[in-house]
Write a protein that holds these residues in place. Sequence first.
Motif, PDB file in Angstrom:
ATOM      1  N   PRO A  85      41.832 -30.568   6.774  1.00  0.00           N
ATOM      2  CA  PRO A  85      42.079 -31.701   7.664  1.00  0.00           C
ATOM      3  C   PRO A  85      41.843 -31.387   9.145  1.00  0.00           C
ATOM      4  N   TYR A  86      41.309 -30.212   9.457  1.00  0.00           N
ATOM      5  CA  TYR A  86      41.174 -29.768  10.842  1.00  0.00           C
ATOM      6  C   TYR A  86      39.712 -29.519  11.223  1.00  0.00           C
ATOM      7  N   VAL A  87      39.470 -29.502  12.521  1.00  0.00           N
ATOM      8  CA  VAL A  87      38.185 -29.070  13.077  1.00  0.00           C
ATOM      9  C   VAL A  87      38.503 -27.884  13.969  1.00  0.00           C
ATOM     10  N   ARG A 102      49.167 -25.969  12.311  1.00  0.00           N
ATOM     11  CA  ARG A 102      47.744 -25.898  11.970  1.00  0.00           C
ATOM     12  C   ARG A 102      47.347 -24.471  11.612  1.00  0.00           C
ATOM     13  N   GLN A 103      47.751 -23.515  12.447  1.00  0.00           N
ATOM     14  CA  GLN A 103      47.411 -22.122  12.197  1.00  0.00           C
ATOM     15  C   GLN A 103      48.049 -21.638  10.898  1.00  0.00           C
ATOM     16  N   SER A 104      49.275 -22.028  10.644  1.00  0.00           N
ATOM     17  CA  SER A 104      49.942 -21.649   9.392  1.00  0.00           C
ATOM     18  C   SER A 104      49.180 -22.175   8.183  1.00  0.00           C
ATOM     19  N   TRP A 105      48.743 -23.428   8.248  1.00  0.00           N
ATOM     20  CA  TRP A 105      47.989 -24.019   7.140  1.00  0.00           C
ATOM     21  C   TRP A 105      46.692 -23.242   6.916  1.00  0.00           C
ATOM     22  N   LEU A 106      45.964 -22.963   7.993  1.00  0.00           N
ATOM     23  CA  LEU A 106      44.696 -22.241   7.875  1.00  0.00           C
ATOM     24  C   LEU A 106      44.903 -20.836   7.310  1.00  0.00           C
ATOM     25  N   GLU A 107      45.924 -20.142   7.771  1.00  0.00           N
ATOM     26  CA  GLU A 107      46.202 -18.793   7.270  1.00  0.00           C
ATOM     27  C   GLU A 107      46.630 -18.828   5.805  1.00  0.00           C
ATOM     28  N   ASN A 108      47.381 -19.836   5.412  1.00  0.00           N
ATOM     29  CA  ASN A 108      47.766 -19.978   4.003  1.00  0.00           C
ATOM     30  C   ASN A 108      46.565 -20.247   3.110  1.00  0.00           C
ATOM     31  N   GLU A 109      45.513 -20.800   3.680  1.00  0.00           N
ATOM     32  CA  GLU A 109      44.271 -21.045   2.945  1.00  0.00           C
ATOM     33  C   GLU A 109      43.356 -19.818   2.934  1.00  0.00           C
TER      34      GLU A 109
END
Length: 107
Positions: free
Chosen positions: A24-26, A57-64
Motif C-alpha cells: 500500500p506504499y510508495v 509504514r517502516q514496520s509493515w515494510l520490515e515485516n514483509e
Amino acid sequence: MLWRALKELPMEGSHFRRQAPIGPYVVDFFCPAKRLIIELDGGHHNEGETAARDHARQSWLENEGYCVIRFWNSEISSDLTAVLERIYVELYGSREAETIRFKHRRK
C-alpha cells in the motif's frame, strides 16, 4: 541529488527504482535485488502524526522482509559521500567487499 548519485554508482547488480510501489506504499528508492528501501525525510517527518505514520509504514515494510534505511534531506546535501558509503555497506556488507551480481526476486 541522491537519485543522480545512485544511477552513477558502479554497483554491479544493484539497480535502484525511484518512487516504487510496494504493497500500500510508495517508497523513495528501492533495490529489488537486495530488498533495500531508502527513504528521505524532511523535518516534518520528525513531528507527531507524521512520525507515527512513518513508524507504522517502516514496520509493515520490515515485516514483509524489506530492509529500510532512512536519511534526512540535510544529510544528502551536507555529506552525500557518507550517505553513499552507508548504502554501499547495506548492499555489500563492507566498503572493501567485492561487488556481486544479485538476482532479482519477484513475488
